[in-house]
Scaffold this motif. Sequence first.
Motif, mmCIF file in Angstrom:
data_model
loop_
_atom_site.group_PDB
_atom_site.id
_atom_site.type_symbol
_atom_site.label_atom_id
_atom_site.label_comp_id
_atom_site.label_asym_id
_atom_site.label_seq_id
_atom_site.Cartn_x
_atom_site.Cartn_y
_atom_site.Cartn_z
ATOM 1 N N GLY B 71 0.750 -1.299 -0.064
ATOM 2 C CA GLY B 71 0.126 -0.110 0.064
ATOM 3 C C GLY B 71 0.755 1.325 -0.047
ATOM 4 O O GLY B 71 0.307 2.427 -0.025
ATOM 5 N N ALA B 72 2.179 1.187 0.043
ATOM 6 C CA ALA B 72 3.009 2.490 -0.040
ATOM 7 C C ALA B 72 2.920 3.004 -1.457
ATOM 8 O O ALA B 72 3.182 2.339 -2.321
ATOM 9 N N ALA B 97 2.542 -4.016 -9.017
ATOM 10 C CA ALA B 97 1.794 -5.427 -8.607
ATOM 11 C C ALA B 97 2.274 -5.450 -7.097
ATOM 12 O O ALA B 97 1.294 -5.915 -6.344
ATOM 13 N N SER B 98 3.394 -5.177 -6.496
ATOM 14 C CA SER B 98 3.531 -5.517 -4.968
ATOM 15 C C SER B 98 4.604 -4.083 -4.807
ATOM 16 O O SER B 98 5.301 -3.642 -5.707
ATOM 17 N N ALA B 117 7.934 4.354 5.017
ATOM 18 C CA ALA B 117 6.974 4.049 4.067
ATOM 19 C C ALA B 117 5.874 5.199 3.978
ATOM 20 O O ALA B 117 5.182 5.495 5.087
ATOM 21 N N LYS B 118 5.848 5.883 2.872
ATOM 22 C CA LYS B 118 4.611 7.020 2.857
ATOM 23 C C LYS B 118 3.584 5.886 2.178
ATOM 24 O O LYS B 118 3.646 5.634 0.976
ATOM 25 N N MET B 119 2.482 6.135 2.945
ATOM 26 C CA MET B 119 1.268 5.415 2.412
ATOM 27 C C MET B 119 0.456 6.310 1.448
ATOM 28 O O MET B 119 0.726 7.414 1.567
ATOM 29 N N PHE B 124 2.466 7.690 7.354
ATOM 30 C CA PHE B 124 3.998 7.324 7.362
ATOM 31 C C PHE B 124 4.198 6.262 8.350
ATOM 32 O O PHE B 124 3.836 6.071 9.303
ATOM 33 N N LEU B 125 4.750 5.123 7.841
ATOM 34 C CA LEU B 125 5.162 3.759 8.478
ATOM 35 C C LEU B 125 6.670 3.658 8.585
ATOM 36 O O LEU B 125 7.272 4.214 7.823
#
Lengths: 565, 140
Positions: B71-72, B97-98, B117-119, B124-125
């Motif tokens: 989802g990032a 795809a991923s 990770a920017k969603m 952010f994660l």
Amino acid sequence: MISRRDFMQVSMAASALVGASGFGNWARLAAQQRLTQDQLLEFDTYGNVSLIHITDIHGQLNPIYFREPSINLGIGAAKGQMPHVTGADFRKAYGIADGSPSAYALTYDDFSSLAQAYGRVGGLDRMSTVINSIRAERPDALLLDGGDTWHGSYTCLKTEGQDMVNVMNALKPDAMTFHWEFTLGSDRVAEIVEGLPFAALGQNIFDAEWDEPAELFKPYKFFERGGVKIAVIGQAFPYMPIANPGWMFPEYSFGIRDENMQKMVNEVRAAGAELVVCLSHNGFDVDKKMASRVTGLDVILSGHTHDALPEPVLVGQTIIVASGSNGKFVSRVDLDVRDGKMMGFRHKLIPMFADVIAPDPVVTKLINEQREPYKTDLSEVIGQAGSLLYRRGNFNGTWDDLICDALISEREADIALSPGVRWGPSVLPGQDITREDIYGVTSMTYGKAYRSEMTGEFIQVILEDVADNLFNPDPYYQQGGDMVRTGGLGYRIDITKPQGSRITELTLLKTGELLDPAKTYVVAGWASVNEGTEGPEIWDVVEDHIRKQGTVTINPNNSVKVIGA
Amino acid sequence: MEFSRRETIALGLGAAAMTMLPIRAFAEATADEIVADFTGGASMSDGGVTLTTPEIAENGNTVPIAVDAPGAVSVMIVATGNPTPKVAVFNFGELAASQSASTRIRLAGTQDVLAIAKMADGSFLRASSTVKVTIGGCGG
């Protein structure tokens, strides 16, 4: 001192080495019995599956003496937990009587005198007898070798592991995983593995270039035993290219890779595995952590750190079995597996008393054939032991004290460094020291004794680096060896501190002065992992030194002060 | 993803030449600043992004890492202990795809590697992993 005859009469908690589907039955089982082979092998066959675990034999074809450590510190969550308990505390934890055969096999105290009474341990011909006896009761028992098999002796070095391969093949293992084997070099490993009549496993053995599973080693193998579908997943030593010379096997990458381990467990479960066994060379604390992170492992057969535990350690639903080293023990684990689940287990750590267990003549003959071409070299007497020579312990052992003395005097050095390996048999006071004994604690494919100059600052960096491999509170950052042994150098270590601040008071023993970080010292050592290391072979250095000494007596070593233990 | 010895030296010289300037002038001064730049100072939550690294590097010059952040839209890798901490930013288009990537990085020494990770929703994660770079030797 107990005579050999008394030994046979001696009261022994033979059954006390039997665990059960539950823990802590030691005191009740400590019946007084005579020690016989039947009692050592006595086992009430249980369930429908038997596993036989042997590990870390380190090339020891014949019976040896092996003293367990007096100091084996656990750090962080492992502090005071098994296997980080020694001596009287260990005996108390398992209800083992002082001076008993179990005390001799599992703890260090009075080792020299108990060794006179109880004799040598191990020997692959004795191991064959034990395995055959288990197979007589359970013909389809699985025999699993945890690795560090093709390393550690004169004949193993000269034959590049062939002596061990020949004898082990006669014992008919079902699967094996690896560590020191790789120090034979990747070509030789490939040559042997391609011809092995059993599975060579390691889910964490990867191709270094492509970061994909290596083709030569399978992650797991299925076995159908006792109507149970069993998956055995291999886990090779994770830190081979770091702890050993990676340039000898550059094609391979290792690591713990517990995410891949989980993937493999899921894969074998999906394929119908009812019992999942991990044949591991992780080391005990790494196995404990892995058991807490990977779900679905029923049994971990643990090797590498050379711990021998009379009962499995339970982590969640996983039992972890530790079976010692140098051929001293065989573990038998009987399991009741029903409806795709492990319902219970019965376990026994069988001490391999060489004078009690009859050798298998077929294997004795095979062993003698391997040794025959080297007999004269092996048996040559180099000197005598004036005191016990042993290796194990977190900081030093008399064998390494002797090796460091040899390095300092033969290589004219201020300071000596000897690697903190855990293999190598002991020599009793009064015994001859033969060439075979020296190779037993030194033989390896990268045994050159270097001589170089190092600053005090760099010596400190080395000690801090190695200390963190041993005392990092997270087991996944530990490599499973002991502290590098130092000769001519004393220090203070606070094992609770982080890397960079554990080691203080580095002292040059010959002057009593603190090491000057800027000053240069002559350092001699061996077993460098760097390619192109130059110098004589360490066993020749040690042999020359012992010859000059005649009788070697090692005084107690108090040069390391340990804080936070 | 890697920077060469020559680039490192060049950076080192650059840093020396610029020491008279206020510290803020460094575009890549600290890992914290790089992260703040990426997130715009937004808070990050742990989990939802998987960073796979070896615990101990077999070779500090080429350490395999992998990141998976379902989802990032973008994932940044930061080597907090490197002279140039910013390692890579992976951007994932809508058709990806991923949201996963793997590469090899050079690590100057033992340090924490971060994956941020920017969603898609702008949150952010974060995941962090300590990689040890060691001299080696002495395996039991």
